[in-house]
Scaffold this motif. Structure first.
Motif, short mmCIF file in Angstrom:
data_model
loop_
_atom_site.label_atom_id
_atom_site.label_comp_id
_atom_site.label_asym_id
_atom_site.label_seq_id
_atom_site.Cartn_x
_atom_site.Cartn_y
_atom_site.Cartn_z
N PHE A 1 47.81 -64.21 -54.67
CA PHE A 1 49.10 -63.52 -54.59
C PHE A 1 50.11 -64.16 -55.53
O PHE A 1 50.88 -63.47 -56.20
N THR A 2 50.14 -65.50 -55.57
CA THR A 2 51.08 -66.18 -56.45
C THR A 2 50.77 -65.88 -57.92
O THR A 2 51.68 -65.59 -58.71
N ALA A 3 49.50 -65.95 -58.29
CA ALA A 3 49.12 -65.73 -59.68
C ALA A 3 49.43 -64.30 -60.13
O ALA A 3 49.88 -64.08 -61.26
N ASP A 4 49.21 -63.34 -59.24
CA ASP A 4 49.41 -61.93 -59.59
C ASP A 4 50.82 -61.44 -59.29
O ASP A 4 51.13 -60.27 -59.50
N GLN A 5 51.66 -62.36 -58.77
CA GLN A 5 53.03 -61.99 -58.38
C GLN A 5 53.02 -60.82 -57.38
O GLN A 5 53.87 -59.93 -57.42
N ARG A 6 52.05 -60.87 -56.49
CA ARG A 6 51.95 -59.83 -55.46
C ARG A 6 52.91 -60.13 -54.32
O ARG A 6 53.18 -61.28 -53.99
N ARG A 7 53.38 -59.08 -53.71
CA ARG A 7 54.27 -59.19 -52.55
C ARG A 7 53.60 -58.53 -51.34
O ARG A 7 52.75 -57.65 -51.49
N TYR A 8 54.00 -58.94 -50.16
CA TYR A 8 53.52 -58.28 -48.95
C TYR A 8 54.23 -56.94 -48.82
O TYR A 8 55.46 -56.87 -48.85
N ARG A 9 53.45 -55.88 -48.71
CA ARG A 9 54.03 -54.53 -48.68
C ARG A 9 54.94 -54.35 -47.48
O ARG A 9 56.01 -53.76 -47.58
N ASP A 10 54.48 -54.83 -46.33
CA ASP A 10 55.24 -54.65 -45.10
C ASP A 10 54.93 -55.82 -44.17
O ASP A 10 54.09 -56.67 -44.47
N ASP A 11 55.61 -55.85 -43.04
CA ASP A 11 55.44 -56.98 -42.13
C ASP A 11 54.07 -56.98 -41.48
O ASP A 11 53.56 -58.04 -41.10
N ALA A 12 53.45 -55.80 -41.35
CA ALA A 12 52.10 -55.76 -40.78
C ALA A 12 51.12 -56.51 -41.67
O ALA A 12 50.24 -57.24 -41.18
N GLU A 13 51.27 -56.38 -42.99
CA GLU A 13 50.39 -57.10 -43.91
C GLU A 13 50.66 -58.60 -43.83
O GLU A 13 49.73 -59.42 -43.91
N LEU A 14 51.92 -58.97 -43.67
CA LEU A 14 52.26 -60.39 -43.53
C LEU A 14 51.64 -60.97 -42.25
O LEU A 14 51.10 -62.09 -42.26
N LEU A 15 51.72 -60.23 -41.15
CA LEU A 15 51.14 -60.70 -39.90
C LEU A 15 49.62 -60.80 -39.98
O LEU A 15 49.01 -61.69 -39.38
N SER A 16 49.01 -59.92 -40.76
CA SER A 16 47.56 -59.99 -40.96
C SER A 16 47.20 -61.29 -41.67
O SER A 16 46.18 -61.93 -41.34
N TYR A 17 48.03 -61.71 -42.61
CA TYR A 17 47.82 -63.00 -43.28
C TYR A 17 47.92 -64.14 -42.27
O TYR A 17 47.09 -65.06 -42.27
N CYS A 18 48.90 -64.08 -41.38
CA CYS A 18 49.09 -65.15 -40.39
C CYS A 18 47.89 -65.26 -39.46
O CYS A 18 47.58 -66.35 -38.96
N GLN A 19 47.21 -64.14 -39.22
CA GLN A 19 46.03 -64.17 -38.36
C GLN A 19 44.96 -65.09 -38.93
O GLN A 19 44.14 -65.64 -38.18
N ARG A 20 44.96 -65.26 -40.24
CA ARG A 20 43.97 -66.13 -40.88
C ARG A 20 44.55 -67.48 -41.27
O ARG A 20 43.82 -68.47 -41.31
N SER A 21 45.84 -67.53 -41.57
CA SER A 21 46.43 -68.79 -42.05
C SER A 21 46.89 -69.70 -40.93
O SER A 21 47.01 -70.91 -41.13
N ALA A 22 47.15 -69.15 -39.73
CA ALA A 22 47.73 -69.95 -38.65
C ALA A 22 46.94 -69.86 -37.35
O ALA A 22 46.65 -70.88 -36.73
N ASN A 23 46.60 -68.65 -36.94
CA ASN A 23 45.99 -68.48 -35.63
C ASN A 23 44.69 -69.24 -35.43
O ASN A 23 44.42 -69.71 -34.31
N PRO A 24 43.85 -69.41 -36.46
CA PRO A 24 42.62 -70.17 -36.24
C PRO A 24 42.86 -71.59 -35.76
O PRO A 24 42.04 -72.14 -35.01
#
Length: 292
Positions: free
Chosen positions: A122-145
């Motif tokens: 995401f950083t390399a491609d300058q991608r942004r999270y489209r919406d909060d649902a996509e951000l929460l999906s990231y948290c499911q893998r970055s934090a919840n485990p």
């Protein structure tokens, strides 16, 4: 909810000391002594992977290559018949013992690596999270485990506990995002979603250090209110984890809530200043933990 301590005997581990600043205690004296080394081993696995994705001046190609090599060493560590001798042996030798002794779910560890790789791309491609649902999906893998791994060590696996753990861990991840806006924007990492920024009328320039945007403050305020509600929902878990582990979780929850207090005290302008916990916050956190 009934819980039981793991029946596996503790394994003798040697792990490096924890030096990174964190919003919460990691393998502190409150952690059950027979699990402290296991918790520290998991922490160092995650922390090292995060550093590969985030620290220094390495290129995107190097970061992704290192994370792939790191994943390969994890697969070796998960194989009880394979010796751990790779580049990160000091991380994976202790972790291999924990995986074997406690039968850690490997998918939770690989989910963390997936999230770190996503951050790099995401950083390399300058991608942004489209919406909060996509951000929460990231948290499911970055934090919840992380929370689920700890519950696994504690022998707690019912659906209610897992849901509350996910709420706490996602809240902690989001609190870290809204605490670190100044740092992340400087690194070209944008966690406020495109949709929510547009809803609040926030432009990129509004989140630069010289900005005094009211809209940006409203954006961070809305995000912190949501994180607080999520944390308070998950906080019920503290009443279902027995002993010292339950007390450590109380401090984790209150540490996160205290950061939210500090963000509010800054007028939510974390694109200008980064709040963090200090020793002066300890009495407040402890008092609130006692009264949970």
């Amino acid at each position: 909810m009934q819980s039981q301590a793991p029946t596996t005997a503790p394994c003798p581990l040697t792990v490096a000391p924890i030096r990174h600043y964190e919003n919460f205690p990691v393998a502190s004296w409150l952690c059950p002594s027979h699990l402290r080394s296991a918790v520290a081993a998991i922490y160092h696995f995650a922390r090292t992977a995060d550093d590969l994705a985030d620290e220094g001046q390495a290129s995107t190609t190097t970061r992704l290559s290192d994370l792939q090599a790191y994943r390969a060493e994890l697969m070796v560590a998960a194989d009880p018949s394979a010796p751990v001798t790779g580049r990160w042996a000091t991380v994976f030798a202790p972790l291999a013992q924990v995986i074997s002794a406690h039968q850690l779910p490997l998918n939770l560890l690989t989910d963390l690596l997936d999230a770190f790789e996503q951050d790099v791309r995401f950083t390399a491609d300058q991608r942004r999270y489209r919406d909060d649902a996509e951000l929460l999906s990231y948290c499911q893998r970055s934090a919840n485990p992380v929370g689920r791994l700890l519950l696994h060590l504690y022998g707690i696996q019912d659906a209610s506990a897992l849901a509350h753990s996910d709420a706490i861990c996602t809240a902690l991840q989001l609190i870290n995002f809204w605490q670190d806006v100044r740092v992340d924007v400087a690194r070209a990492r944008w966690y406020p979603s495109v949709q929510t920024m547009a809803r609040h009328g926030v432009q990129e320039a509004d989140l630069l250090p010289t900005s005094d945007s009211r809209n940006a403050a409203d954006l961070i305020a809305a995000y912190t209110r949501s994180a607080r509600a999520m944390m308070l929902d998950g906080a019920q878990l503290v009443h279902h984890i027995p002993g010292r582990a339950g007390w450590e979780l109380r401090l984790v929850v209150q540490g996160g809530l205290r950061i939210l207090d500090k963000i509010e005290a800054l007028g939510y302008a974390t694109w200008r200043s980064r709040p963090k916990l200090t020793l002066r916050d300890a009495p407040t956190i402890l008092w609130r933990a006692l009264w949970m």
